[in-house]
Each structure stands twice: as structure tokens, then as C-alpha cells.
Design an enzyme around this catalytic site. Structure first.
Site, PDB file in Angstrom:
ATOM      1  N   ASP A  13     -68.832 150.185 124.861  1.00 57.11           N
ATOM      2  CA  ASP A  13     -68.515 149.664 123.527  1.00 57.11           C
ATOM      3  C   ASP A  13     -68.580 148.144 123.440  1.00 57.11           C
ATOM      4  OD1 ASP A  13     -67.917 152.315 122.719  1.00 57.11           O
ATOM      5  OD2 ASP A  13     -65.943 152.100 123.638  1.00 57.11           O
ATOM      6  N   GLU A  14     -69.464 147.532 124.211  1.00 53.16           N
ATOM      7  CA  GLU A  14     -69.567 146.066 124.198  1.00 53.16           C
ATOM      8  C   GLU A  14     -70.433 145.561 123.056  1.00 53.16           C
ATOM      9  OE1 GLU A  14     -70.487 147.951 126.736  1.00 53.16           O
ATOM     10  OE2 GLU A  14     -69.176 147.544 128.426  1.00 53.16           O
ATOM     11  N   LYS A  16     -73.737 147.125 122.507  1.00 51.66           N
ATOM     12  CA  LYS A  16     -75.103 147.300 123.015  1.00 51.66           C
ATOM     13  C   LYS A  16     -76.121 147.495 121.904  1.00 51.66           C
ATOM     14  CE  LYS A  16     -74.551 150.535 125.989  1.00 51.66           C
ATOM     15  NZ  LYS A  16     -73.189 150.357 126.258  1.00 51.66           N
ATOM     16  N   ASN A  38     -71.935 161.086 124.101  1.00 47.63           N
ATOM     17  CA  ASN A  38     -70.700 160.348 124.410  1.00 47.63           C
ATOM     18  C   ASN A  38     -70.865 158.880 124.013  1.00 47.63           C
ATOM     19  OD1 ASN A  38     -72.601 160.062 126.463  1.00 47.63           O
ATOM     20  ND2 ASN A  38     -71.121 160.035 128.123  1.00 47.63           N
ATOM     21  N   GLY A  40     -72.190 155.747 121.587  1.00 52.70           N
ATOM     22  CA  GLY A  40     -72.336 155.545 120.145  1.00 52.70           C
ATOM     23  C   GLY A  40     -72.484 154.069 119.852  1.00 52.70           C
ATOM     24  N   HIS A  41     -73.519 153.717 119.151  1.00 52.81           N
ATOM     25  CA  HIS A  41     -73.708 152.317 118.773  1.00 52.81           C
ATOM     26  C   HIS A  41     -73.683 152.216 117.262  1.00 52.81           C
ATOM     27  CE1 HIS A  41     -75.491 152.163 122.650  1.00 52.81           C
ATOM     28  NE2 HIS A  41     -76.672 152.598 122.292  1.00 52.81           N
ATOM     29  N   ARG A 142     -78.393 172.269 139.991  1.00 54.00           N
ATOM     30  CA  ARG A 142     -79.752 172.796 139.770  1.00 54.00           C
ATOM     31  C   ARG A 142     -79.784 174.093 138.965  1.00 54.00           C
ATOM     32  NH1 ARG A 142     -80.367 171.833 145.919  1.00 54.00           N
ATOM     33  NH2 ARG A 142     -78.196 172.266 145.559  1.00 54.00           N
ATOM     34  N   GLN A 224     -73.084 153.619 128.217  1.00 49.22           N
ATOM     35  CA  GLN A 224     -71.687 153.330 128.542  1.00 49.22           C
ATOM     36  C   GLN A 224     -71.563 151.934 129.164  1.00 49.22           C
ATOM     37  OE1 GLN A 224     -72.802 156.758 129.217  1.00 49.22           O
ATOM     38  NE2 GLN A 224     -71.942 157.133 127.214  1.00 49.22           N
TER      39      GLN A 224
HETATM   40  P1  IMP Z   1     -67.409 161.418 129.152  1.00 47.88           P
HETATM   41  O1  IMP Z   1     -68.549 160.482 129.330  1.00 47.88           O
HETATM   42  O2  IMP Z   1     -67.344 162.054 127.787  1.00 47.88           O
HETATM   43  O3  IMP Z   1     -67.337 162.444 130.253  1.00 47.88           O
HETATM   44  O4  IMP Z   1     -66.051 160.565 129.261  1.00 47.88           O
HETATM   45  C1  IMP Z   1     -65.641 159.936 130.478  1.00 47.88           C
HETATM   46  C2  IMP Z   1     -64.985 158.612 130.205  1.00 47.88           C
HETATM   47  O5  IMP Z   1     -65.968 157.679 129.746  1.00 47.88           O
HETATM   48  C3  IMP Z   1     -63.907 158.640 129.112  1.00 47.88           C
HETATM   49  O6  IMP Z   1     -62.908 157.687 129.429  1.00 47.88           O
HETATM   50  C4  IMP Z   1     -64.661 158.203 127.863  1.00 47.88           C
HETATM   51  O7  IMP Z   1     -63.800 157.649 126.898  1.00 47.88           O
HETATM   52  C5  IMP Z   1     -65.586 157.157 128.468  1.00 47.88           C
HETATM   53  N1  IMP Z   1     -66.816 156.983 127.681  1.00 47.88           N
HETATM   54  C6  IMP Z   1     -67.873 157.801 127.617  1.00 47.88           C
HETATM   55  N2  IMP Z   1     -68.816 157.298 126.814  1.00 47.88           N
HETATM   56  C7  IMP Z   1     -68.369 156.124 126.373  1.00 47.88           C
HETATM   57  C8  IMP Z   1     -68.930 155.090 125.527  1.00 47.88           C
HETATM   58  O8  IMP Z   1     -70.056 155.160 125.034  1.00 47.88           O
HETATM   59  N3  IMP Z   1     -68.116 154.023 125.312  1.00 47.88           N
HETATM   60  C9  IMP Z   1     -66.903 153.894 125.875  1.00 47.88           C
HETATM   61  N4  IMP Z   1     -66.353 154.805 126.666  1.00 47.88           N
HETATM   62  C10 IMP Z   1     -67.087 155.910 126.920  1.00 47.88           C
END
Ligand code: IMP
Length: 428
Positions: A13-14, A16, A38, A40-41, A142, A224
Site C-alpha cells: 500500500d505504498e 505503487k 489481495n 489493490g491500487h 503441483r 504487495q
Molecule cells: P494474503 O496475501 O491475503 O494471504 O494476506 C497475507 C498478509 O499480507 C495479510 O497481512 C494481508 O493484509 C497482507 N497483504 C496482502 N496483500 C496486500 C496488499 O496489497 N497490501 C497490503 N497488505 C497486503
């Protein structure tokens, strides 16, 4: 011509999307390396405001090819929705490609993500519950299904049948959950997703190789943040992929020797969503104010993000592990009204100073940050377009960050729109 990886260098969430949107204008190819919905921008440009989860941020420029790379995991329904909403906004998506090697997030992956999280109780990771971890587990085991499989009826049916048999045992015997008995319906639904996505699914290796041969500028969009890396992050409070520069090459399908630069995106403060240690976390009114001003709520889940001071120990570690050569510092303007701004330059535990990120989250959860304090500039910075336009206190702050991280400042963003940026170095 350069191949540049753009990475989140904190806990995700910087900003990107915003930086990739800016750089994509000069690239010919943007490749998303890993992760799935997971991520999101939010991208704000002359065409509007867009929330992207899977589609690379180069999509807004018809001259840029956008590749969802082999290292990603794709929820086809979510991707179709994202494509539809881009088209509804008048964006041409014919410049989008999906690697046939990318893995498919299946309904049981969502189910298992939720069940696994609930069974962790107090040790919950706080995943996004988008099925990401379980999909990568199946890839490593796999037994995953790939995007290319969605185009072949027989392959898809035989793979789904054998995997579902196994998943149903896990669902019913381990979690006491109902079995997925709708295999035929699921099969038809995924086959239909395959048909809809067929124009985009293709072998991307020849395309990347041709771009390399022609010396075209290529941008690898990391996913991420570096501190969520499965190997080097705050394990187990991490995502399931390698989120650094090595992972970016692997996930994109580009050789590490092709990489000419690594841009690390750092927010001018720190945030984190989900659980896990966060030494500089703020639990006071200043933290709440930064959260509100910076609109620190998850793009994917809407969860309020945890907010804290810039952690230069973690930031330098991320730079060293990933060879970050250039810093893109985002959201400086969010600190415009903060009276005293702190930077963490070390940790202390039991009278011992720690200068790098410990591997033990138990220890990281107990360390006390050592801070340097900086007077806030208390002046709006959103109209600054060169470093000299910034108040002196803000210049001191960003230069100190660059010095502590050990990389040059390339960009400083002072607002959400494309032009609200100070460019100090040409990246392409
Ligand atoms: P997962 O990627 O859904 O398995 O989540 C694992 C960890 O990574 C959790 O703490 C999420 O909140 C964090 N996380 C996953 N994707 C992002 C992202 O795009 N931004 C910030 N945190 C993320």
C-alpha cells in the site's frame, strides 16, 4: 533500454499504482509479477479514478502492452469484472495479456483461506481472504490449475475432478465444512471464464523475449511490499510470494541479468494491514489524523490500515535485500499538518541496540524504536514540482530518509494526481 522493477518497499500500500501509472507512460511493456486480488491500487489520472487489483497500471496507455505474469494467481470472475469496469469507463483493454502459466484461484481456495484463518484463532494472519495463500500452496504441491487449463475442456475436467476429491476430504474431515458437490457446475463456470478470457490468454515468453531483443523499456510491477515477502518479511505475517526484486523477475519471466534498476516505493510514513509486528505503530490522535488525511483504508478489503512513523531500519533492510537503487517517496503531503515528525533509526531491546530487522517476530514485537525528531513544515506541499519548492524542513526530512535507506531519491509525490510529483531522477 532498461528493465526496471518497481516494488513496494514497506508492508504494501505504498502507492505503487500511482508510481507505475506515471512510469508506464515511458514503458512499452508492464508486467505484473505476482500475487492476485489481495493487491489493490488506486490510480487517479486524466481518465478518472480506478481501483486495480490484477490489471497492470499501464492499461491506460494504448501503446503499452500489459501482461499479467506467470507468477500471479487469478480469480477469473474478479478479473472479468475489472476488465468490464475498465471498458465501461472507455478504456481499451486489447493491450492486456494473461500468461497461460498463471494459476487460477478456485472456489475451494477462498473457502480454505477463510477456514484456515478462523482455525488460527488469536494467531490469525489477517489475510485478505481472497484465496491467495491456498492457491500458492496448490501450485507448490503441483495440483494447481493454470489459466491455460481453462481453455482445454478435458484437461480442466480431469484436473478439477482429482483435486476436488482431495479438497473435499480436507473440507469435510479437517474443517467439518460441507463438501463441494457442485463440481459439474463449477467446471462449466470456469470453462465459461476461460472462453471469455481466451482472447487474453497466451504464451508470453516470446513477447517478453522480443521486447528484450528490441531493447524496449519494460516495467515489472511488483506486488504487495518487501516486508511481506515470504522469505525475507515478517514471517509468518506475510503473503505467500517473493515480493522483492528477485521474485519480480521470477514472477514476470524475465532473467535477473536483464534488470537495470529497482525502484523502491516508500510512503513518507508507514502503514500495515493485517496482523504482525509494527514497531513504529501509532495508537494516538496523530496516527488517527494521518489515517484520515492519507485515507489509509484498504483498497481490497476496506480495512483501516495501521499507521506509524517511517521505520528506517526496516526500510534499509528492504533496500539492501532487493538492491533498491532509487526511492519513490509517496504521500509526503499527508504529513503537511503534523507538528513533529519522527523517523525510527534503530531498535532497542534490553539495553541492546538492534540495527537490522530481526527474523523473530516475537523480538520485533518487543523492540522499542529509537527516534530522530523533525519539526513539521506545517505548509501545504501539494503544489511543489521541484525539490526547491518544498519547505526546508520537508527537504531535510526527505534527504534524511534517502540517506538512511541508502538509495537516491527519484520521485517524491505530493498528491494523488499524475502531475503532483517531484521528479529528481529520470527512471527510463
Ligand atoms: P494474503 O496475501 O491475503 O494471504 O494476506 C497475507 C498478509 O499480507 C495479510 O497481512 C494481508 O493484509 C497482507 N497483504 C496482502 N496483500 C496486500 C496488499 O496489497 N497490501 C497490503 N497488505 C497486503
Amino acid at each position: 533500454m532498461p528493465v526496471v522493477a518497481v516494488l513496494g518497499a514497506q508492508w504494501g500500500d505504498e502507492g505503487k499504482g500511482r508510481i507505475v501509472d506515471l512510469l508506464a507512460a515511458k514503458a512499452k511493456l508492464v508486467v505484473r509479477a505476482g500475487g492476485g486480488t489481495n493487491a489493490g491500487h488506486t490510480v487517479i489520472n486524466h481518465l478518472g479514478t480506478f481501483k486495480l487489483h490484477l490489471v497492470p497500471a499501464g492499461i491506460f496507455d494504448p501503446n503499452v502492452l500489459n501482461v499479467i505474469g506467470p507468477g500471479t494467481v487469478i480469480d477469473p470472475a474478479a478479473l472479468l469484472e475489472e476488465i468490464a469496469s475498465l471498458r465501461a469507463a472507455g478504456i481499451d483493454t486489447s493491450n492486456l495479456m494473461i500468461s497461460e502459466r498463471a494459476h487460477v484461484v478456485m472456489p475451494y481456495h477462498f473457502q480454505l483461506d477463510g477456514l484456515e484463518e478462523s482455525s488460527r484463532g488469536a494467531n490469525e494472519i489477517g489475510t485478505t481472504r481472497r484465496g491467495i495463500g491456498p492457491t500458492y500452496v496448490d501450485k507448490a504441491a503441483r495440483i494447481g490449475i493454470r489459466m491455460g487449463d481453462l481453455l482445454h475442456e478435458e484437461t480442466l475436467l480431469s484436473r478439477m475432478t482429482s483435486v476436488l476429491e482431495q479438497k473435499n476430504k480436507v473440507l469435510t474431515r479437517l474443517y467439518n465444512a460441507p463438501a463441494d458437490t457442485a463440481i459439474h457446475d463449477t467446471y462449466l463456470r470456469y470453462l465459461d471464464y476461460g472462453r471469455q478470457l481466451e482472447p487474453f490468454i497466451r504464451p508470453i515468453h516470446p513477447i517478453l523475449q522480443e521486447a528484450l531483443r528490441q531493447d524496449q523499456p519494460i516495467l515489472i510491477e511488483g506486488n504487495q511490499g518487501a516486508l511481506l515477502d515470504v522469505d525475507h518479511g515478517t514471517f509468518p505475517y506475510v503473503t505467500s510470494t517473493a515480493t522483492g526484486s528477485a521474485g519480480a523477475c521470477q514472477g514476470a519471466g524475465l532473467p535477473p541479468t536483464a534488470l537495470n534498476g529497482v525502484v523502491g516505493i516508500y510512503k513518507a510514513y508507514a502503514t500495515r494491514v493485517g496482523a504482525g509486528p509494527f514497531p513504529t505503530e501509532l495508537h494516538d490522535a496523530t496516527g488517527e489524523s494521518i489515517r484520515q488525511v492519507g485515507q489509509e483504508f484498504g483498497t481490497t478489503t476496506g480495512r483501516p490500515r495501521r499507521v506509524g512513523w517511517f521505520d528506517a531500519v526496516a526500510a534499509r533492510y528492504a533496500a539492501e535485500i532487493n538492491g533498491i537503487s532509487t526511492i519513490a517517496l509517496t504521500k509526503l503531503d499527508v504529513l503537511d499538518d503534523v507538528e513533529t515528525i519522527r523517523i525510527c533509526t534503530g531498535y532497542r531491546f534490553n539495553d541492546t541496540q538492534i540495527d537490522t530487522l530481526p527474523s523473530s517476530v516475537a523480538l520485533l514485537g518487543k523492540v522499542e524504536p529509537i527516534y530522530e525528531d523533525y519539526p513539521g513544515w506545517m505548509t501545504p506541499t501539494r503544489d511543489a514540482r521541484s525539490i526547491d519548492d518544498l519547505p526546508e524542513a520537508a527537504q531535510r526530512y526527505v534527504r534524511r530518509i534517502s540517506q538512511l535507506v541508502g538509495a537516491r531519491l527519484g520521485l517524491v509525490s505530493v498528491g494523488p494526481s499524475r502531475e503532483q510529483v517531484i521528479v529528481l531522477q529520470t527512471i527510463f
